[in-house]
Design a protein around this motif. Structure first.
Motif, short mmCIF file in Angstrom:
data_model
loop_
_atom_site.label_atom_id
_atom_site.label_comp_id
_atom_site.label_asym_id
_atom_site.label_seq_id
_atom_site.Cartn_x
_atom_site.Cartn_y
_atom_site.Cartn_z
N ALA A 179 -68.54 49.84 12.45
CA ALA A 179 -67.37 49.54 13.28
C ALA A 179 -67.20 48.04 13.47
O ALA A 179 -66.08 47.52 13.42
CB ALA A 179 -67.49 50.24 14.63
N ALA A 180 -68.30 47.33 13.67
CA ALA A 180 -68.22 45.87 13.83
C ALA A 180 -67.73 45.20 12.54
O ALA A 180 -66.95 44.25 12.58
CB ALA A 180 -69.59 45.33 14.23
N MET A 181 -68.19 45.70 11.39
CA MET A 181 -67.75 45.12 10.12
C MET A 181 -66.27 45.39 9.88
O MET A 181 -65.53 44.50 9.45
CB MET A 181 -68.58 45.68 8.97
CG MET A 181 -69.99 45.13 8.93
SD MET A 181 -70.90 45.67 7.50
CE MET A 181 -71.53 47.24 8.09
N LEU A 182 -65.82 46.61 10.16
CA LEU A 182 -64.40 46.94 9.99
C LEU A 182 -63.53 46.14 10.94
O LEU A 182 -62.47 45.66 10.56
CB LEU A 182 -64.17 48.43 10.19
CG LEU A 182 -64.72 49.35 9.11
CD1 LEU A 182 -64.51 50.81 9.50
CD2 LEU A 182 -64.07 49.06 7.78
N LEU A 183 -63.97 46.01 12.18
CA LEU A 183 -63.21 45.26 13.17
C LEU A 183 -63.16 43.78 12.79
O LEU A 183 -62.10 43.15 12.87
CB LEU A 183 -63.83 45.44 14.55
CG LEU A 183 -63.10 44.80 15.71
CD1 LEU A 183 -61.76 45.47 15.90
CD2 LEU A 183 -63.92 44.90 16.97
N GLY A 184 -64.28 43.24 12.37
CA GLY A 184 -64.35 41.82 12.04
C GLY A 184 -63.58 41.44 10.80
O GLY A 184 -62.95 40.38 10.73
N ASP A 185 -63.63 42.28 9.77
CA ASP A 185 -62.97 41.94 8.50
C ASP A 185 -61.55 42.47 8.39
O ASP A 185 -60.71 41.86 7.76
CB ASP A 185 -63.79 42.50 7.34
CG ASP A 185 -65.06 41.71 7.09
OD1 ASP A 185 -65.14 40.56 7.56
OD2 ASP A 185 -65.96 42.26 6.43
N GLY A 186 -61.28 43.59 9.03
CA GLY A 186 -59.99 44.24 8.83
C GLY A 186 -58.98 44.01 9.93
O GLY A 186 -57.85 43.62 9.67
N LEU A 187 -59.35 44.24 11.16
CA LEU A 187 -58.37 44.23 12.23
C LEU A 187 -58.15 42.87 12.86
O LEU A 187 -57.04 42.54 13.26
CB LEU A 187 -58.77 45.25 13.31
CG LEU A 187 -58.81 46.70 12.84
CD1 LEU A 187 -59.30 47.59 13.97
CD2 LEU A 187 -57.45 47.15 12.38
N ILE A 188 -59.21 42.11 12.99
CA ILE A 188 -59.08 40.78 13.60
C ILE A 188 -58.82 39.78 12.49
O ILE A 188 -59.63 39.61 11.59
CB ILE A 188 -60.34 40.41 14.39
CG1 ILE A 188 -60.59 41.41 15.50
CG2 ILE A 188 -60.23 38.99 14.93
CD1 ILE A 188 -61.88 41.19 16.25
N SER A 189 -57.72 39.11 12.56
CA SER A 189 -57.40 38.10 11.56
C SER A 189 -57.03 36.79 12.24
O SER A 189 -56.70 36.76 13.42
CB SER A 189 -56.24 38.56 10.68
OG SER A 189 -55.09 38.78 11.45
N GLU A 190 -57.09 35.75 11.46
CA GLU A 190 -56.73 34.44 12.01
C GLU A 190 -55.22 34.38 12.20
O GLU A 190 -54.46 34.96 11.42
CB GLU A 190 -57.19 33.34 11.05
CG GLU A 190 -58.69 33.30 10.90
CD GLU A 190 -59.13 32.18 9.98
OE1 GLU A 190 -58.35 31.26 9.74
OE2 GLU A 190 -60.26 32.27 9.49
N PRO A 191 -54.76 33.69 13.21
CA PRO A 191 -53.32 33.59 13.43
C PRO A 191 -52.63 32.85 12.28
O PRO A 191 -53.17 31.90 11.73
CB PRO A 191 -53.20 32.83 14.75
CG PRO A 191 -54.50 32.17 14.96
CD PRO A 191 -55.52 32.96 14.20
N ALA A 192 -51.46 33.31 11.94
CA ALA A 192 -50.69 32.69 10.86
C ALA A 192 -50.13 31.36 11.34
O ALA A 192 -49.62 31.24 12.45
CB ALA A 192 -49.58 33.62 10.42
N GLU A 193 -50.23 30.37 10.47
CA GLU A 193 -49.68 29.05 10.81
C GLU A 193 -48.19 29.04 10.52
O GLU A 193 -47.71 29.60 9.56
CB GLU A 193 -50.38 27.98 9.98
CG GLU A 193 -51.85 27.84 10.32
CD GLU A 193 -52.48 26.70 9.54
OE1 GLU A 193 -51.76 25.76 9.17
OE2 GLU A 193 -53.69 26.76 9.32
N GLN A 194 -47.45 28.38 11.41
CA GLN A 194 -46.00 28.32 11.24
C GLN A 194 -45.56 26.94 10.87
O GLN A 194 -46.00 25.97 11.24
CB GLN A 194 -45.30 28.78 12.50
CG GLN A 194 -45.60 30.21 12.79
CD GLN A 194 -44.90 30.67 14.06
OE1 GLN A 194 -44.08 29.97 14.64
NE2 GLN A 194 -45.22 31.86 14.50
#
Length: 59
Positions: A44-59
């Motif tokens: 669950a930690a690996m899926l959450l860290g790699d899949g769901l949490i992403s860096e904010p997109a730069e504008q």
């Protein structure tokens, strides 16, 4: 390598938590369910860290 460490830490922390909670309740410690929970926690930690949490997109 980070996946290996996630599994190791998940395994160790869940077994520690199960041991402490069992001794606080006066029960007995069971290695199997604690280890299974540790593997589930690590996945669950690996899926959450790699899949769901992403860096904010730069504008």
């Amino acid at each position: 390598m980070r996946y290996l460490w996630a599994i190791i830490w998940g395994f160790l922390l869940s077994n520690m938590m199960f041991y402490v909670l069992a001794s606080m309740q006066g029960g007995h410690y069971e290695f199997g369910p604690a280890s299974l929970f540790g593997v589930i926690l690590a996945v669950a930690a690996m899926l959450l860290g790699d899949g769901l949490i992403s860096e904010p997109a730069e504008q």
